[in-house]
Write a protein that holds these residues in place. Structure first.
Motif, short mmCIF file in Angstrom:
data_model
loop_
_atom_site.label_atom_id
_atom_site.label_comp_id
_atom_site.label_asym_id
_atom_site.label_seq_id
_atom_site.Cartn_x
_atom_site.Cartn_y
_atom_site.Cartn_z
N GLN A 204 74.00 37.99 9.21
CA GLN A 204 73.81 37.68 10.43
C GLN A 204 71.98 37.39 9.51
N VAL A 205 71.46 36.46 10.58
CA VAL A 205 70.27 36.00 9.89
C VAL A 205 69.62 35.81 11.38
N ARG A 206 67.61 36.05 11.48
CA ARG A 206 67.41 36.55 12.28
C ARG A 206 65.91 35.26 12.00
N ALA A 207 65.43 34.53 13.06
CA ALA A 207 64.51 33.07 13.35
C ALA A 207 63.22 33.84 13.98
N THR A 208 62.54 33.78 13.47
CA THR A 208 60.75 33.83 13.94
C THR A 208 60.25 33.00 13.64
N THR A 209 58.71 32.90 14.50
CA THR A 209 58.11 31.87 13.86
C THR A 209 56.37 32.26 14.10
N ARG A 210 55.75 31.84 13.50
CA ARG A 210 54.02 31.59 13.57
C ARG A 210 53.39 30.53 13.50
N PRO A 211 52.95 30.48 14.57
CA PRO A 211 52.56 31.72 15.24
C PRO A 211 53.63 31.90 16.69
N ALA A 212 54.10 33.16 17.53
CA ALA A 212 55.26 33.30 17.80
C ALA A 212 55.65 32.50 18.99
N ALA A 213 56.83 32.62 19.02
CA ALA A 213 57.46 31.24 20.11
C ALA A 213 57.87 31.61 21.22
N GLY A 214 58.12 31.31 22.15
CA GLY A 214 57.89 31.61 23.51
C GLY A 214 59.01 32.79 24.23
N ASN A 215 60.25 32.23 23.08
CA ASN A 215 61.29 32.80 24.02
C ASN A 215 61.23 34.31 22.26
N GLY A 216 60.37 34.83 21.32
CA GLY A 216 60.27 35.50 20.38
C GLY A 216 61.17 35.13 19.42
N SER A 217 62.77 35.31 19.68
CA SER A 217 63.23 35.32 18.17
C SER A 217 64.43 34.26 17.98
N SER A 218 65.57 34.20 17.81
CA SER A 218 66.86 33.35 17.67
C SER A 218 67.59 34.49 16.59
N THR A 219 68.55 35.08 17.08
CA THR A 219 69.47 35.43 15.91
C THR A 219 71.05 34.85 15.90
N ARG A 220 71.77 34.87 15.11
CA ARG A 220 72.85 34.24 15.33
C ARG A 220 74.03 35.17 13.91
N SER A 221 75.03 35.26 14.46
CA SER A 221 75.70 35.69 13.12
C SER A 221 77.18 34.91 12.90
N LEU A 222 77.40 35.61 11.51
CA LEU A 222 78.88 34.78 11.09
C LEU A 222 80.26 36.12 10.70
N PHE A 223 80.96 35.30 10.98
CA PHE A 223 82.09 36.24 10.72
C PHE A 223 82.34 35.75 9.24
N ILE A 224 82.70 36.08 8.34
CA ILE A 224 82.57 35.92 6.69
C ILE A 224 84.42 35.87 6.62
N ARG A 225 84.75 34.53 6.22
CA ARG A 225 86.65 34.61 5.50
C ARG A 225 87.04 34.95 4.31
N SER A 226 86.21 36.18 3.50
CA SER A 226 87.03 36.77 2.55
C SER A 226 87.45 38.18 3.79
N CYS A 227 86.93 38.04 4.94
CA CYS A 227 87.50 39.58 6.16
C CYS A 227 88.43 38.77 6.83
N GLN A 228 88.47 37.75 6.84
CA GLN A 228 89.69 36.53 8.09
C GLN A 228 91.17 37.40 6.67
N ALA A 229 92.27 38.09 7.97
CA ALA A 229 93.52 37.86 7.69
C ALA A 229 93.81 36.46 7.18
N PRO A 230 95.34 36.19 5.95
CA PRO A 230 95.79 34.83 5.48
C PRO A 230 96.31 34.74 7.00
N SER A 231 96.28 33.07 7.40
CA SER A 231 96.83 32.71 7.75
C SER A 231 98.53 32.57 7.50
#
Length: 547
Positions: free
Chosen positions: A520-547
């Motif tokens: 996960q990554v969370r982005a914030t700013t200084r000065p603070a943004a109007g929407n506060g922050s933004s967060t995004r998640s990523l499911f990594i390849r090593s945890c995915q079942a082989p096709s």
């Protein structure tokens, strides 16, 4: 025309006029700052109820801290006049865009709705209900940003100020004289959203009584809207307030989720580009174009029966409800007719770059529709000094020769300074600020990808106005649960500066050492943004079942 002018300002030209006053473009002599000055018409200034409402609007604007609401510089009241000095935004009304384009498309409609909802959210946090959200009161700037204006009939949450608003966008409880609530603003915003998507209002009754009954009883016309946004329309236009999002902030969260799921992470950027392109088709309507003043507006702010047919989906029922709707509307029609008889302009219709503001006496007209309006210039970022969150924004007595400054060059004072003798206008005691510093309106993690076995890369988009440095802070996490921040992995700081227009998209990479299938990554700013922050998640390849 009112001969009195606010001391310390040089008027450039008139931007618009109406039954309740006029608005001029002016320049503050000491700083060269361009402002918009709204003067209350003389005949209303002599009415203590109208004057109290005019003061209330100024005080309310001074209490809303949001880049999505017009900002207040100062309120000036002297023996010869009263004026609100506001910041000037170079934008045009959504009504003008719809008149030109018919509809905006879903991504543009979502981007526009989000910006103006964030303005409503600031009001709702302050305990204020706008009560007149409509296309005339949403402004679009050259870069596609949107902003909410006109708090002329705003009321405190839970207050019962009577029937008021613009009929095409009034919630069922507004027609019935219910207490003011943020849910009514959500309803009006959704009605405008529907209009942006379809090119027509959700309900188009042939008269006030039919329109009232449709808002209270007719089915929500979701089938006409694109399928991905139908849940938003169904929720926002629900007949009962408790069935809608409770306030604008909650609605923004629902909107962002639906928009991302339907149109991807870049929906807002594409939507704002579309809005900017539509605005560019109307260059002469921007205040900076130096065109002629806008004309007056019609007494009734919504056209009923001109080229509209009753909704085919509507089937009148329950005679008692019909009679009640007619009774509710009768008082409003009487008010409109009375004001029309009082030399208010009828039938004129100005498509202009300015929103409309009215100082309407709540005590004098307990049942009222929107009265004659004064075209109000486009605004821009923020204001200062807030009304109590649980009370209606109606100020107490104020001396008749005063100058109250909401946003001077330094932190805003809250006191009122008596002016000099009534034979002359009060002296200039304060000035509006210099061009505003940077304000970050939004931050978003635009993309987050896995670049190696243990490395990921995030790109951030930032929207800002003004000048000055902005710092982006990225916080990294690993965990085992989707949608939740896991164990902290460190922080990266990315300093950079706006270029005055679009901002560069900062990018950073991180090597993850923690265990877990989710980064996960969370982005914030200084000065603070109007929407506060933004967060995004990523499911990594090593945890995915082989096709």
């Amino acid at each position: 025309m009112n001969a009195w002018t606010v001391p310390g300002y040089a008027e450039t030209r008139e931007l618009g006029s109406g039954g309740s006053g006029r608005v001029v473009l002016a320049v503050h002599r000491a700083t060269g700052t361009a402002v918009a000055v709204k003067y209350l018409a003389e005949r209303f200034r002599r009415d203590p109820v109208f004057l109290r409402e005019f003061r209330a609007e100024a005080r309310l604007l001074g209490g809303l801290h949001s880049p999505y609401v017009v900002g207040l510089y100062e309120y000036v009241e002297a023996p010869d006049g009263a004026a609100i000095v506001m910041e000037l935004v170079d934008g045009i009304a959504l009504r003008a865009l719809l008149a030109r384009a018919g509809r905006t498309g879903p991504e543009a409609a979502l981007a526009l709705l989000k910006g103006s909802l964030l303005g409503l959210a600031a009001a709702h946090r302050a305990g204020v209900v706008h009560r007149d959200y409509k296309p005339e009161n949403v402004l679009v700037t050259a870069d596609g940003a949107s902003k909410l204006v006109d708090f002329g009939i705003a009321a405190g949450r839970g207050s019962t100020p009577g029937v008021a608003g613009t009929p095409a966008y009034m919630a069922p409880e507004q027609w019935q004289g219910g207490p003011a609530s943020p849910a009514a603003d959500v309803y009006a915003a959704t009605a405008v959203f529907f209009e942006c998507l379809t090119g027509r209002k959700p309900y188009t009754g042939g008269n006030f009584a039919e329109l009232a009954l449709q808002h209270v009883e007719a089915p929500v016309p979701v089938a006409e809207a694109p399928e991905p946004v139908r849940p938003l329309i169904r929720r926002g236009l629900a007949k009962r307030p408790e069935q809608r999002p409770e306030n604008a902030e909650v609605f923004v969260a629902e909107l962002e989720g639906a928009a991302r799921a339907a149109y991807g992470p870049d929906w807002e950027e594409r939507g704002q580009r579309k809005l900017a392109a539509l605005a560019a088709l109307l260059p002469l309507l921007f205040p900076s174009a130096g065109g002629p003043a806008a004309g007056t507006t019609a007494v009734a702010t919504t056209s009923l029966g001109r080229g509209h047919r009753p909704s085919s989906a509507f089937r009148p029922g329950r005679r008692g409800l019909t009679a009640a709707a007619v009774a509710v509307v009768a008082g409003a029609v009487l008010v409109l007719a009375t004001r029309a008889a009082g030399n208010e302009p009828q039938g004129s219709s100005a498509v202009s770059a300015f929103a409309t503001t009215s100082a309407t006496p709540a005590a004098a007209t307990p049942s009222r529709m929107r009265p004659p309006e004064t075209p109000h210039p486009s605004p821009s970022p923020s204001p200062s000094a807030s009304p109590p969150p649980s009370r209606s924004p109606r100020p107490g007595p104020m001396p008749s020769a005063t100058r109250t400054t909401a946003r001077p060059p330094t932190p805003p004072p809250t006191s009122t300074t008596p002016a000099t003798p009534p034979t002359t206008s009060p002296p200039v005691t304060t000035a509006p600020p210099s061009p505003p510093p940077v304000k970050v309106t939004a931050v978003e993690v635009g993309s987050f990808v896995q670049t190696g076995v243990a490395t990921g890369q995030a790109t951030v988009s930032v929207k800002a106005t003004g000048t000055g440095p902005v710092t982006v802070v990225l916080e990294w996490f690993t965990g085992d649960t989707a949608g939740e921040l896991g164990t902290p992995e460190g922080t990266d700081t990315l300093p950079y500066r706006p270029d005055g227009r679009a901002l560069a998209a900062p990018t950073a990479s991180h090597t993850f050492t923690g265990k877990g299938c989710w980064w996960q990554v969370r982005a914030t700013t200084r000065p603070a943004a109007g929407n506060g922050s933004s967060t995004r998640s990523l499911f990594i390849r090593s945890c995915q079942a082989p096709s």
